[in-house]
Scaffold this motif. Structure first.
Motif, PDB file in Angstrom:
ATOM      1  N   MET A   1       3.660 -14.711  -4.556  1.00  0.00           N
ATOM      2  CA  MET A   1       3.668 -13.562  -4.341  1.00  0.00           C
ATOM      3  C   MET A   1       3.323 -12.867  -3.343  1.00  0.00           C
ATOM      4  N   PHE A   2       3.991 -11.582  -3.524  1.00  0.00           N
ATOM      5  CA  PHE A   2       3.776 -10.595  -2.278  1.00  0.00           C
ATOM      6  C   PHE A   2       3.520  -9.704  -1.984  1.00  0.00           C
ATOM      7  N   THR A   3       3.441  -9.063  -1.749  1.00  0.00           N
ATOM      8  CA  THR A   3       2.297  -7.353  -2.427  1.00  0.00           C
ATOM      9  C   THR A   3       2.977  -6.688  -1.029  1.00  0.00           C
ATOM     10  N   ARG A   4       3.511  -5.290  -1.018  1.00  0.00           N
ATOM     11  CA  ARG A   4       3.336  -4.364  -0.443  1.00  0.00           C
ATOM     12  C   ARG A   4       2.751  -3.354  -0.525  1.00  0.00           C
ATOM     13  N   VAL A   5       2.084  -2.599   0.522  1.00  0.00           N
ATOM     14  CA  VAL A   5       1.093  -1.379   0.218  1.00  0.00           C
ATOM     15  C   VAL A   5       1.455  -0.323   0.395  1.00  0.00           C
ATOM     16  N   VAL A   6       1.838   1.184   0.086  1.00  0.00           N
ATOM     17  CA  VAL A   6       2.142   2.047   0.850  1.00  0.00           C
ATOM     18  C   VAL A   6       1.406   3.111   0.288  1.00  0.00           C
ATOM     19  N   GLU A   7       1.036   3.368   1.431  1.00  0.00           N
ATOM     20  CA  GLU A   7       0.087   4.460   1.886  1.00  0.00           C
ATOM     21  C   GLU A   7       0.412   5.750   2.057  1.00  0.00           C
ATOM     22  N   LEU A   8       0.618   6.854   1.269  1.00  0.00           N
ATOM     23  CA  LEU A   8       0.975   7.817   1.335  1.00  0.00           C
ATOM     24  C   LEU A   8       0.063   9.095   1.357  1.00  0.00           C
ATOM     25  N   THR A   9       0.415  10.320   2.106  1.00  0.00           N
ATOM     26  CA  THR A   9      -0.072  11.859   1.684  1.00  0.00           C
ATOM     27  C   THR A   9       0.773  12.447   1.527  1.00  0.00           C
ATOM     28  N   SER A  10      -0.177  12.764   0.164  1.00  0.00           N
ATOM     29  CA  SER A  10       1.441  13.741   0.038  1.00  0.00           C
ATOM     30  C   SER A  10       1.160  15.287   0.442  1.00  0.00           C
ATOM     31  N   VAL A  88       2.724   1.318   5.975  1.00  0.00           N
ATOM     32  CA  VAL A  88       2.877  -0.006   5.055  1.00  0.00           C
ATOM     33  C   VAL A  88       2.311  -1.166   5.358  1.00  0.00           C
ATOM     34  N   ARG A  89       2.025  -1.618   4.212  1.00  0.00           N
ATOM     35  CA  ARG A  89       0.806  -3.217   4.484  1.00  0.00           C
ATOM     36  C   ARG A  89       1.141  -4.197   3.798  1.00  0.00           C
ATOM     37  N   THR A  90       1.518  -5.438   4.318  1.00  0.00           N
ATOM     38  CA  THR A  90       1.779  -6.079   3.201  1.00  0.00           C
ATOM     39  C   THR A  90       0.869  -7.376   3.390  1.00  0.00           C
ATOM     40  N   PHE A  91       1.046  -8.056   2.065  1.00  0.00           N
ATOM     41  CA  PHE A  91      -0.214  -8.929   1.820  1.00  0.00           C
ATOM     42  C   PHE A  91       0.183 -10.582   1.440  1.00  0.00           C
ATOM     43  N   ASN A  92      -0.255 -11.765   0.722  1.00  0.00           N
ATOM     44  CA  ASN A  92      -0.205 -12.451  -0.114  1.00  0.00           C
ATOM     45  C   ASN A  92      -1.280 -12.670  -0.973  1.00  0.00           C
ATOM     46  N   VAL A  93      -0.672 -12.055  -2.412  1.00  0.00           N
ATOM     47  CA  VAL A  93      -1.810 -12.291  -3.438  1.00  0.00           C
ATOM     48  C   VAL A  93      -2.059 -13.640  -3.569  1.00  0.00           C
ATOM     49  N   HIS A  94      -3.526 -12.819  -3.531  1.00  0.00           N
ATOM     50  CA  HIS A  94      -4.722 -14.339  -3.369  1.00  0.00           C
ATOM     51  C   HIS A  94      -4.572 -14.507  -4.876  1.00  0.00           C
TER      52      HIS A  94
END
Length: 107
Positions: A1-10, A88-94
């Protein structure tokens, strides 16, 4: 599984509105994508204008396809609510108990 973490500043004081827009307008787009598994939206207590959106994908290729084909459209939908472009940063789900993944192996 893979995840994308999207950081946003409103925009100031608009984190809840941004999160609602993600949930109401972006998540339906995500749900139509091949390989999409789940979306989690987090609002920061310490940084009131910070929002994290975590999307989970079956494979990196699924996430990459979404990035190529739909992410610009989603960013445009959110543009009125954010101060700067998303990071945007990407990670493999551990490990993930809800997704039944332990030590990097699908359960």
């Amino acid at each position: 599984m893979f995840t994308r973490v999207v950081e946003l500043t409103s925009k100031s004081g608009k984190a809840q509105e941004l999160s609602n827009t993600i949930n109401e307008q972006a998540v339906p787009i995500l749900k139509k994508q091949n390989g999409f598994v789940d979306e989690i939206i987090l609002n920061s207590d310490a940084e009131p204008d910070r929002v994290l959106a975590l999307s989970f994908w079956k494979t990196k290729e699924d996430a990459d396809r979404y990035q190529r084909e739909q992410f610009a459209k989603v960013t445009e939908i959110l543009s009125n609510h954010i101060e700067s472009p998303p990071a945007v940063r990407t990670f493999n789900v551990h490990t993930s108990t809800p997704h039944k993944i332990a030590a990097g192996k699908a359960a």
